[in-house]
Design a protein around this motif. Structure first.
Motif, PDB file in Angstrom:
ATOM      1  N   ALA A  74       0.825  -1.214   0.000  1.00  0.00           N
ATOM      2  CA  ALA A  74       0.000   0.000   0.000  1.00  0.00           C
ATOM      3  C   ALA A  74       0.857   1.260   0.000  1.00  0.00           C
ATOM      4  CB  ALA A  74      -0.923   0.007   1.216  1.00  0.00           C
ATOM      5  N   TYR A  75       1.941   1.241   0.771  1.00  0.00           N
ATOM      6  CA  TYR A  75       2.752   2.446   0.907  1.00  0.00           C
ATOM      7  C   TYR A  75       3.691   2.691  -0.270  1.00  0.00           C
ATOM      8  CZ  TYR A  75       0.825   3.567   5.414  1.00  0.00           C
ATOM      9  OH  TYR A  75      -0.040   3.938   6.411  1.00  0.00           O
ATOM     10  N   LEU A  76       3.494   1.945  -1.357  1.00  0.00           N
ATOM     11  CA  LEU A  76       4.204   2.282  -2.587  1.00  0.00           C
ATOM     12  C   LEU A  76       3.658   3.583  -3.179  1.00  0.00           C
ATOM     13  CD1 LEU A  76       4.447  -1.234  -4.284  1.00  0.00           C
ATOM     14  CD2 LEU A  76       6.300   0.057  -3.208  1.00  0.00           C
ATOM     15  N   VAL A  77       2.452   3.959  -2.761  1.00  0.00           N
ATOM     16  CA  VAL A  77       1.823   5.194  -3.249  1.00  0.00           C
ATOM     17  C   VAL A  77       1.213   5.954  -2.076  1.00  0.00           C
ATOM     18  CG1 VAL A  77       1.290   4.278  -5.537  1.00  0.00           C
ATOM     19  CG2 VAL A  77      -0.385   4.046  -3.710  1.00  0.00           C
ATOM     20  N   ARG A  78       0.925   7.232  -2.312  1.00  0.00           N
ATOM     21  CA  ARG A  78       0.228   8.050  -1.314  1.00  0.00           C
ATOM     22  C   ARG A  78      -1.185   8.270  -1.798  1.00  0.00           C
ATOM     23  NH1 ARG A  78       3.096  12.257   2.209  1.00  0.00           N
ATOM     24  NH2 ARG A  78       0.933  12.791   2.283  1.00  0.00           N
ATOM     25  N   GLY A  79      -2.136   8.024  -0.927  1.00  0.00           N
ATOM     26  CA  GLY A  79      -3.525   8.247  -1.270  1.00  0.00           C
ATOM     27  C   GLY A  79      -4.418   7.971  -0.078  1.00  0.00           C
ATOM     28  N   ARG A  80      -5.633   8.475  -0.159  1.00  0.00           N
ATOM     29  CA  ARG A  80      -6.594   8.271   0.935  1.00  0.00           C
ATOM     30  C   ARG A  80      -7.389   6.994   0.771  1.00  0.00           C
ATOM     31  NH1 ARG A  80      -8.150  13.372   3.952  1.00  0.00           N
ATOM     32  NH2 ARG A  80      -6.384  14.697   3.465  1.00  0.00           N
ATOM     33  N   GLY A  81      -7.346   6.404  -0.408  1.00  0.00           N
ATOM     34  CA  GLY A  81      -8.043   5.154  -0.654  1.00  0.00           C
ATOM     35  C   GLY A  81      -7.148   4.231  -1.444  1.00  0.00           C
ATOM     36  N   VAL A  82      -6.359   3.433  -0.759  1.00  0.00           N
ATOM     37  CA  VAL A  82      -5.405   2.540  -1.425  1.00  0.00           C
ATOM     38  C   VAL A  82      -5.767   1.101  -1.064  1.00  0.00           C
ATOM     39  CG1 VAL A  82      -2.983   1.858  -1.612  1.00  0.00           C
ATOM     40  CG2 VAL A  82      -3.575   4.276  -1.309  1.00  0.00           C
ATOM     41  N   PRO A 138     -11.933  -7.030  -9.675  1.00  0.00           N
ATOM     42  CA  PRO A 138     -12.730  -6.534 -10.801  1.00  0.00           C
ATOM     43  C   PRO A 138     -12.560  -5.046 -11.114  1.00  0.00           C
ATOM     44  CG  PRO A 138     -14.115  -6.799  -8.877  1.00  0.00           C
ATOM     45  CD  PRO A 138     -12.746  -7.313  -8.496  1.00  0.00           C
ATOM     46  N   PHE A 139     -11.372  -4.517 -10.944  1.00  0.00           N
ATOM     47  CA  PHE A 139     -11.074  -3.133 -11.289  1.00  0.00           C
ATOM     48  C   PHE A 139      -9.584  -3.039 -11.566  1.00  0.00           C
ATOM     49  CE2 PHE A 139     -12.068  -3.843  -6.850  1.00  0.00           C
ATOM     50  CZ  PHE A 139     -10.855  -3.659  -6.231  1.00  0.00           C
ATOM     51  N   ALA A 140      -9.157  -1.979 -12.184  1.00  0.00           N
ATOM     52  CA  ALA A 140      -7.760  -1.840 -12.605  1.00  0.00           C
ATOM     53  C   ALA A 140      -6.829  -1.676 -11.406  1.00  0.00           C
ATOM     54  CB  ALA A 140      -7.619  -0.650 -13.540  1.00  0.00           C
ATOM     55  N   GLY A 141      -5.615  -2.184 -11.575  1.00  0.00           N
ATOM     56  CA  GLY A 141      -4.622  -2.033 -10.524  1.00  0.00           C
ATOM     57  C   GLY A 141      -3.236  -2.345 -11.041  1.00  0.00           C
ATOM     58  N   SER A 142      -2.240  -1.925 -10.294  1.00  0.00           N
ATOM     59  CA  SER A 142      -0.845  -2.170 -10.643  1.00  0.00           C
ATOM     60  C   SER A 142      -0.363  -3.432  -9.937  1.00  0.00           C
ATOM     61  CB  SER A 142       0.016  -0.992 -10.195  1.00  0.00           C
ATOM     62  OG  SER A 142       1.385  -1.349 -10.209  1.00  0.00           O
ATOM     63  N   PRO A 143       0.341  -4.328 -10.645  1.00  0.00           N
ATOM     64  CA  PRO A 143       0.876  -5.522  -9.996  1.00  0.00           C
ATOM     65  C   PRO A 143       2.158  -5.261  -9.195  1.00  0.00           C
ATOM     66  CG  PRO A 143       1.417  -5.570 -12.316  1.00  0.00           C
ATOM     67  CD  PRO A 143       0.554  -4.349 -12.091  1.00  0.00           C
ATOM     68  N   ALA A 144       2.527  -4.013  -9.018  1.00  0.00           N
ATOM     69  CA  ALA A 144       3.764  -3.678  -8.307  1.00  0.00           C
ATOM     70  C   ALA A 144       3.748  -4.241  -6.886  1.00  0.00           C
ATOM     71  CB  ALA A 144       3.940  -2.161  -8.255  1.00  0.00           C
ATOM     72  N   MET A 145       4.899  -4.767  -6.490  1.00  0.00           N
ATOM     73  CA  MET A 145       5.069  -5.281  -5.132  1.00  0.00           C
ATOM     74  C   MET A 145       6.315  -4.632  -4.520  1.00  0.00           C
ATOM     75  SD  MET A 145       2.634  -7.311  -4.205  1.00  0.00           S
ATOM     76  CE  MET A 145       3.236  -8.323  -2.862  1.00  0.00           C
ATOM     77  N   PRO A 146       6.336  -4.532  -3.195  1.00  0.00           N
ATOM     78  CA  PRO A 146       7.455  -3.868  -2.530  1.00  0.00           C
ATOM     79  C   PRO A 146       8.737  -4.698  -2.559  1.00  0.00           C
ATOM     80  CG  PRO A 146       5.941  -4.798  -0.929  1.00  0.00           C
ATOM     81  CD  PRO A 146       5.315  -4.997  -2.274  1.00  0.00           C
ATOM     82  N   THR A 147       9.856  -4.004  -2.422  1.00  0.00           N
ATOM     83  CA  THR A 147      11.165  -4.638  -2.311  1.00  0.00           C
ATOM     84  C   THR A 147      11.639  -4.504  -0.863  1.00  0.00           C
ATOM     85  OG1 THR A 147      12.389  -2.613  -2.775  1.00  0.00           O
ATOM     86  CG2 THR A 147      11.724  -3.960  -4.692  1.00  0.00           C
ATOM     87  N   ALA A 148      12.772  -5.086  -0.561  1.00  0.00           N
ATOM     88  CA  ALA A 148      13.332  -4.981   0.792  1.00  0.00           C
ATOM     89  C   ALA A 148      13.519  -3.518   1.195  1.00  0.00           C
ATOM     90  CB  ALA A 148      14.657  -5.740   0.866  1.00  0.00           C
ATOM     91  N   ALA A 149      13.904  -2.670   0.247  1.00  0.00           N
ATOM     92  CA  ALA A 149      14.095  -1.247   0.549  1.00  0.00           C
ATOM     93  C   ALA A 149      12.786  -0.601   1.003  1.00  0.00           C
ATOM     94  CB  ALA A 149      14.653  -0.518  -0.671  1.00  0.00           C
ATOM     95  N   ASP A 150      11.660  -1.033   0.441  1.00  0.00           N
ATOM     96  CA  ASP A 150      10.364  -0.489   0.850  1.00  0.00           C
ATOM     97  C   ASP A 150      10.025  -0.911   2.282  1.00  0.00           C
ATOM     98  OD1 ASP A 150       9.773   0.764  -1.701  1.00  0.00           O
ATOM     99  OD2 ASP A 150       9.419  -1.262  -2.462  1.00  0.00           O
TER     100      ASP A 150
END
Length: 193
Positions: A74-82, A138-150
């Motif tokens: 979740a903390y890969l991005v900033r937002g109020r609804g993640v 059932p909605f769009a999203g990024s498959p990004a996952m955190p790394t050890a640095a995150d």
């Protein structure tokens, strides 16, 4: 350093740690703490990770800091609804909603079918490897996952408690890690995967 290890995690983790220590010119005794992925996630992978972290920390009295995997996504991005959603196997995903701008988790950690996830109003970002599945939410999203640095970055915020190696634990969202043959057949007959 980051490498997708997949099922080779147990064979690669200790040699990679040795190489990283050699490159940095340090040993485990030189560390101030060890950060680990707390879960939810792949049962065996989480247990291997925690076991290695405990093995490195215990001889030197180093504290461990567990960071939940969905928080790190979740903390890969900033937002109020993640939404952070990760593959839970058995046709399900682990997921939770976050307000990363105000550093709050908005829902409990959950597990269920991706198709059944209903986003609350105001969702702005969705992240996690659940969006790379054949049956994603059932909605769009990024498959990004955190790394050890995150994970390290989140641990440095102080939002996650440090514990003794003996007291470190994993975050389990479901107790059942596999389906019996009868349950697999019933799920298949019902149209599930």
């Amino acid at each position: 350093y980051h490498e997708e290890a997949g099922s080779r995690q147990s064979a690669l983790v200790l040699p990679q740690i040795g190489r990283l220590f050699a490159q940095a010119g340090v040993t485990a005794a030189d560390l101030s703490c060890i950060v680990y992925a707390q879960g939810p996630g792949a049962f065996t992978g989480l247990r291997i990770g925690l076991g290695v972290a405990q093995g490195l920390a215990a001889p030197f009295g180093l504290p461990l800091v567990g960071v939940p995997c969905l928080d790190a996504a979740a903390y890969l991005v900033r937002g109020r609804g993640v939404l952070a959603a990760a593959d839970a196997r058995m046709g399900e995903v682990f997921y939770a909603w976050f307000d990363t701008e105000n550093r709050r988790r908005l829902s409990p950690y959950q597990v269920g079918r991706a198709a059944d996830i209903v986003p609350p109003e105001g969702v702005s970002f969705t992240h996690g490897n659940a969006f790379a599945l054949a049956d994603p939410p059932p909605f769009a999203g990024s498959p990004a996952m955190p790394t050890a640095a995150d994970y390290l970055r989140l641990a440095q915020t102080g939002a996650y408690a440090a514990t003794d190696a003996a007291d470190a634990s994993l975050l389990y969202v479901r107790d059942k890690i596999a389906l019996t043959a009868a349950e697999q057949a019933a799920r298949k007959a019902a149209g599930g995967t």
